[in-house]
Design a protein around this motif. Structure first.
Motif, PDB file in Angstrom:
ATOM      1  N   VAL A   1      38.813  44.588  38.209  1.00  0.00           N
ATOM      2  CA  VAL A   1      38.067  43.489  37.607  1.00  0.00           C
ATOM      3  C   VAL A   1      38.519  43.272  36.170  1.00  0.00           C
ATOM      4  O   VAL A   1      38.768  42.134  35.733  1.00  0.00           O
ATOM      5  CB  VAL A   1      36.550  43.774  37.659  1.00  0.00           C
ATOM      6  N   ARG A   2      38.642  44.352  35.408  1.00  0.00           N
ATOM      7  CA  ARG A   2      39.083  44.252  34.017  1.00  0.00           C
ATOM      8  C   ARG A   2      40.494  43.677  33.929  1.00  0.00           C
ATOM      9  O   ARG A   2      40.800  42.870  33.047  1.00  0.00           O
ATOM     10  CB  ARG A   2      39.035  45.633  33.358  1.00  0.00           C
ATOM     11  N   GLU A   3      41.373  44.107  34.824  1.00  0.00           N
ATOM     12  CA  GLU A   3      42.745  43.584  34.830  1.00  0.00           C
ATOM     13  C   GLU A   3      42.756  42.079  35.068  1.00  0.00           C
ATOM     14  O   GLU A   3      43.484  41.337  34.392  1.00  0.00           O
ATOM     15  CB  GLU A   3      43.565  44.282  35.917  1.00  0.00           C
ATOM     16  N   LEU A   4      41.967  41.639  36.039  1.00  0.00           N
ATOM     17  CA  LEU A   4      41.900  40.214  36.332  1.00  0.00           C
ATOM     18  C   LEU A   4      41.339  39.439  35.145  1.00  0.00           C
ATOM     19  O   LEU A   4      41.810  38.344  34.818  1.00  0.00           O
ATOM     20  CB  LEU A   4      41.051  39.974  37.582  1.00  0.00           C
ATOM     21  N   ALA A   5      40.323  39.991  34.497  1.00  0.00           N
ATOM     22  CA  ALA A   5      39.698  39.311  33.366  1.00  0.00           C
ATOM     23  C   ALA A   5      40.659  39.150  32.194  1.00  0.00           C
ATOM     24  O   ALA A   5      40.526  38.222  31.392  1.00  0.00           O
ATOM     25  CB  ALA A   5      38.452  40.077  32.917  1.00  0.00           C
ATOM     26  N   GLU A   6      41.620  40.038  32.102  1.00  0.00           N
ATOM     27  CA  GLU A   6      42.593  39.971  31.010  1.00  0.00           C
ATOM     28  C   GLU A   6      43.730  38.996  31.309  1.00  0.00           C
ATOM     29  O   GLU A   6      44.556  38.720  30.439  1.00  0.00           O
ATOM     30  CB  GLU A   6      43.160  41.361  30.739  1.00  0.00           C
ATOM     31  N   GLY A   7      43.774  38.464  32.537  1.00  0.00           N
ATOM     32  CA  GLY A   7      44.839  37.555  32.924  1.00  0.00           C
ATOM     33  C   GLY A   7      44.424  36.100  32.846  1.00  0.00           C
ATOM     34  O   GLY A   7      43.319  35.765  32.401  1.00  0.00           O
ATOM     35  N   PRO A   8      45.305  35.201  33.315  1.00  0.00           N
ATOM     36  CA  PRO A   8      45.033  33.761  33.215  1.00  0.00           C
ATOM     37  C   PRO A   8      44.065  33.223  34.260  1.00  0.00           C
ATOM     38  O   PRO A   8      43.605  32.094  34.152  1.00  0.00           O
ATOM     39  CB  PRO A   8      46.421  33.143  33.397  1.00  0.00           C
ATOM     40  N   GLY A   9      43.782  34.016  35.287  1.00  0.00           N
ATOM     41  CA  GLY A   9      42.902  33.553  36.358  1.00  0.00           C
ATOM     42  C   GLY A   9      43.374  34.092  37.692  1.00  0.00           C
ATOM     43  O   GLY A   9      44.052  35.129  37.755  1.00  0.00           O
ATOM     44  N   ALA A  10      43.026  33.399  38.762  1.00  0.00           N
ATOM     45  CA  ALA A  10      43.407  33.851  40.097  1.00  0.00           C
ATOM     46  C   ALA A  10      43.328  32.702  41.086  1.00  0.00           C
ATOM     47  O   ALA A  10      42.549  31.759  40.899  1.00  0.00           O
ATOM     48  CB  ALA A  10      42.498  34.998  40.552  1.00  0.00           C
ATOM     49  N   VAL A  11      44.154  32.791  42.118  1.00  0.00           N
ATOM     50  CA  VAL A  11      44.039  31.917  43.279  1.00  0.00           C
ATOM     51  C   VAL A  11      43.404  32.771  44.370  1.00  0.00           C
ATOM     52  O   VAL A  11      43.940  33.816  44.740  1.00  0.00           O
ATOM     53  CB  VAL A  11      45.415  31.386  43.740  1.00  0.00           C
ATOM     54  N   ILE A  12      42.245  32.361  44.855  1.00  0.00           N
ATOM     55  CA  ILE A  12      41.478  33.176  45.794  1.00  0.00           C
ATOM     56  C   ILE A  12      41.385  32.464  47.134  1.00  0.00           C
ATOM     57  O   ILE A  12      40.902  31.331  47.216  1.00  0.00           O
ATOM     58  CB  ILE A  12      40.069  33.461  45.248  1.00  0.00           C
ATOM     59  N   VAL A  13      41.849  33.132  48.171  1.00  0.00           N
ATOM     60  CA  VAL A  13      41.809  32.585  49.529  1.00  0.00           C
ATOM     61  C   VAL A  13      40.615  33.192  50.256  1.00  0.00           C
ATOM     62  O   VAL A  13      40.472  34.419  50.323  1.00  0.00           O
ATOM     63  CB  VAL A  13      43.105  32.883  50.299  1.00  0.00           C
TER      64      VAL A  13
END
Length: 234
Positions: free
Chosen positions: A100-112
């Motif tokens: 979760v922390r890694e994702l929060a530090e990134g630009p976002g996500a594409v979620i299928v």
């Protein structure tokens, strides 16, 4: 630019759901995060715009077609998109606070968000989808799981929680479950707040909280202690 999530789903009306309220709702209003639901069916072709077909080899249920889903992914996530592509799946790696922390530090996500019996394996491989699970159970679709993932990510974005320290001692942040909490009244149904918490001795309070976290983790989630030992050794 804030955390930008694009959610591929057959039910776009499920978003933002509860994320439009409270902390996450205010984060969306401020632009700290954005959620764009995209209907997979928009990328189906033919008279009936079918998005699924029977499983190869036989069996019950239906499977999301790779051609339809691949078109949807390619449309919202071109080659220069640096966001990770996630597939909510009960067979994925368990979602952790560290991820979760890694994702929060990134630009976002594409979620299928999968539906039916699942997603054709070929689109998982060719579009490099990272399968993520929120628990050892099966839902009717990936949408509730995506909402949970986004809830976890948005709340740890910078500035979303009023007091950043409030999230630093929560369950899983330190590898342990969180200690018990108490507040007034001092006496509730013949049960008192532990004396150490009202003693004014901050060192003693910290020691009590750490001991309680360790006790609860040992009783309820001994697997977390095992993982902690492996990490310490490594």
């Amino acid at each position: 630019m804030g955390f930008r999530a694009t959610v591929l789903t057959l039910y776009p009306d499920m978003f933002p759901g509860h994320l439009g309220l409270s902390l996450s709702g205010r984060a969306l209003e401020r632009g700290d995060a954005s959620i764009e639901p995209v209907n997979i069916r928009d990328y189906a072709t033919g008279k009936h715009r079918n998005v699924d077909d029977t499983p190869a080899g036989g069996g019950a249920g239906m499977v999301l077609r790779p051609d339809v889903l691949a078109r949807a992914i390619d449309a919202v996530s071109p080659e220069d998109d640096t966001r990770p592509r996630l597939l909510m799946s009960p067979r994925g790696r368990p979602l952790t606070q560290a991820r979760v922390r890694e994702l929060a530090e990134g630009p976002g996500a594409v979620i299928v968000c999968g539906r039916f019996e699942g997603v054709d394996q070929r689109v998982i491989e060719t579009r490099k989808l990272e399968e993520i699970s929120i628990g050892d159970y099966v839902l009717s679709g990936g949408e509730p799981a995506a909402l949970i993932l986004l809830d976890a990510v948005i709340r740890v974005l910078p500035g979303v929680m009023g007091n950043a320290e409030s999230g630093s001692h929560e369950s899983f942040e330190t590898g342990l479950l969180e200690h018990p909490h108490y507040t007034r009244p001092q006496l509730f149904e013949d049960r008192e707040i532990p004396a150490v918490l009202t003693s004014g001795n901050h060192k003693a309070v910290d020691e009590w909280r750490e001991a309680e976290s360790l006790r609860l983790t040992r009783v309820r989630r001994p697997d977390l202690l095992a993982q902690r030992k492996i990490t310490d050794i490594g």
